[in-house]
Design a protein around this motif. Structure first.
Motif, PDB file in Angstrom:
ATOM      1  N   PRO A 110       0.822  -1.216   0.000  1.00 25.16           N
ATOM      2  CA  PRO A 110       0.000   0.000   0.000  1.00 25.16           C
ATOM      3  C   PRO A 110       0.853   1.263   0.000  1.00 25.16           C
ATOM      4  N   TYR A 112       1.632   5.428  -2.021  1.00 23.87           N
ATOM      5  CA  TYR A 112       2.187   6.162  -3.168  1.00 23.87           C
ATOM      6  C   TYR A 112       1.254   6.228  -4.376  1.00 23.87           C
ATOM      7  N   SER A 113       0.420   5.229  -4.579  1.00 23.12           N
ATOM      8  CA  SER A 113      -0.538   5.217  -5.686  1.00 23.12           C
ATOM      9  C   SER A 113       0.128   5.429  -7.039  1.00 23.12           C
ATOM     10  N   ASP A 114       1.254   4.730  -7.266  1.00 22.77           N
ATOM     11  CA  ASP A 114       1.928   4.888  -8.549  1.00 22.77           C
ATOM     12  C   ASP A 114       1.640   3.746  -9.516  1.00 22.77           C
ATOM     13  N   ALA A 118      -4.770   3.049  -9.558  1.00 22.02           N
ATOM     14  CA  ALA A 118      -4.848   2.912  -8.104  1.00 22.02           C
ATOM     15  C   ALA A 118      -5.275   4.224  -7.467  1.00 22.02           C
ATOM     16  N   SER A 119      -6.218   4.157  -6.541  1.00 19.85           N
ATOM     17  CA  SER A 119      -6.656   5.349  -5.813  1.00 19.85           C
ATOM     18  C   SER A 119      -7.392   4.907  -4.555  1.00 19.85           C
ATOM     19  N   GLY A 120      -7.533   5.835  -3.609  1.00 18.24           N
ATOM     20  CA  GLY A 120      -8.274   5.550  -2.389  1.00 18.24           C
ATOM     21  C   GLY A 120      -7.718   4.348  -1.656  1.00 18.24           C
ATOM     22  N   ASP A 121      -8.600   3.409  -1.291  1.00 27.37           N
ATOM     23  CA  ASP A 121      -8.150   2.222  -0.566  1.00 27.37           C
ATOM     24  C   ASP A 121      -7.536   1.183  -1.496  1.00 27.37           C
ATOM     25  N   ARG A 122      -7.347   1.557  -2.740  1.00 29.09           N
ATOM     26  CA  ARG A 122      -6.657   0.678  -3.693  1.00 29.09           C
ATOM     27  C   ARG A 122      -5.365   1.331  -4.178  1.00 29.09           C
ATOM     28  N   SER A 123      -4.758   2.150  -3.320  1.00 27.37           N
ATOM     29  CA  SER A 123      -3.509   2.823  -3.667  1.00 27.37           C
ATOM     30  C   SER A 123      -2.332   1.911  -3.349  1.00 27.37           C
ATOM     31  N   TYR A 124      -1.618   1.539  -4.378  1.00 27.07           N
ATOM     32  CA  TYR A 124      -0.482   0.627  -4.202  1.00 27.07           C
ATOM     33  C   TYR A 124       0.741   1.142  -4.943  1.00 27.07           C
ATOM     34  N   THR A 125       1.883   0.652  -4.520  1.00 33.87           N
ATOM     35  CA  THR A 125       3.123   0.913  -5.234  1.00 33.87           C
ATOM     36  C   THR A 125       3.831  -0.406  -5.494  1.00 33.87           C
TER      37      THR A 125
END
Length: 201
Positions: A110, A112-114, A118-125
């Motif tokens: 979880p 950085y949202s790169d 990916a956004s919100g509770d699905r933001s991953y790096t």
């Protein structure tokens, strides 16, 4: 997950294992003496930890060895096409004191949202890497093995037993370069299923 800023004789500052500092080594050793399994990143300074000065970083059997399980970063086989699976990731510290390796590239976590979409509770790096991701994966492996040990015997493995289990059942480190290049040790890649099987019934 901590690393230490190590200042070399030429004034260069690089990241080394946190137990480079004697006070931290003492705290880790006290925790290990109390039966706590400590997982420690070797650091991302591209350093030979045995050459940093403290005797406990040069020799795993030194009387001042902390007892922490020190982790290097190995290729995962999923990224870095020029780094083989279980080969040392460039930048990972190395040496006899490094016990095992974890996945040091291509680890998704979880933040950085790169990752596209990916956004919100699905933001991953996917750029969680080096000995940071490697030590996290080994901490998870140790937790699973420890849970199974307690379930089977009612008692946790000691830190020394955990080290033996992870090293003894791991897959060997792969060469990091052309044939004939000396291996810069980051240890084997632990295999949870094999470590659990070795616990017995």
């Amino acid at each position: 997950e901590l690393q230490s800023l190590v200042v070399l004789q030429n004034g260069t500052s690089l990241l080394g294992p946190i137990e480079f500092h004697r006070s931290v080594r003492d705290a880790i050793a006290a925790a290990v003496e109390d039966g706590i399994v400590v997982i420690e990143p070797a650091g991302n300074g591209d350093l030979y930890v045995g050459g940093l000065g403290p005797s406990w970083l040069a020799n795993p059997s030194d009387e001042l060895a902390s007892g922490a399980i020190m982790v290097g970063a190995g290729g995962s086989g999923a990224t870095l096409p020029d780094v083989a699976d279980r080969a040392r990731v460039p930048g990972s510290n190395h040496g006899e004191r490094v016990d095992v390796q974890g996945a040091g590239a291509g680890v998704v976590t979880p933040g950085y949202s790169d990752i596209p979409g990916a956004s919100g509770d699905r933001s991953y790096t996917a750029c969680f890497d080096g000995t940071s991701s490697a030590s996290a994966t080994i901490a998870a492996a140790a937790a699973v093995v420890q849970g199974e040990a307690v379930a089977r015997t009612g008692e946790p493995l000691t830190p020394a037993q955990m080290r033996e289990a992870l090293i003894g059942t791991g897959l060997p480190q792969a060469a990091e370069g052309p044939e004939g290049i000396p291996l810069r040790n980051i240890g084997p890649r632990p295999q949870v299923s094999a470590a659990i099987e070795a616990l017995g019934a």
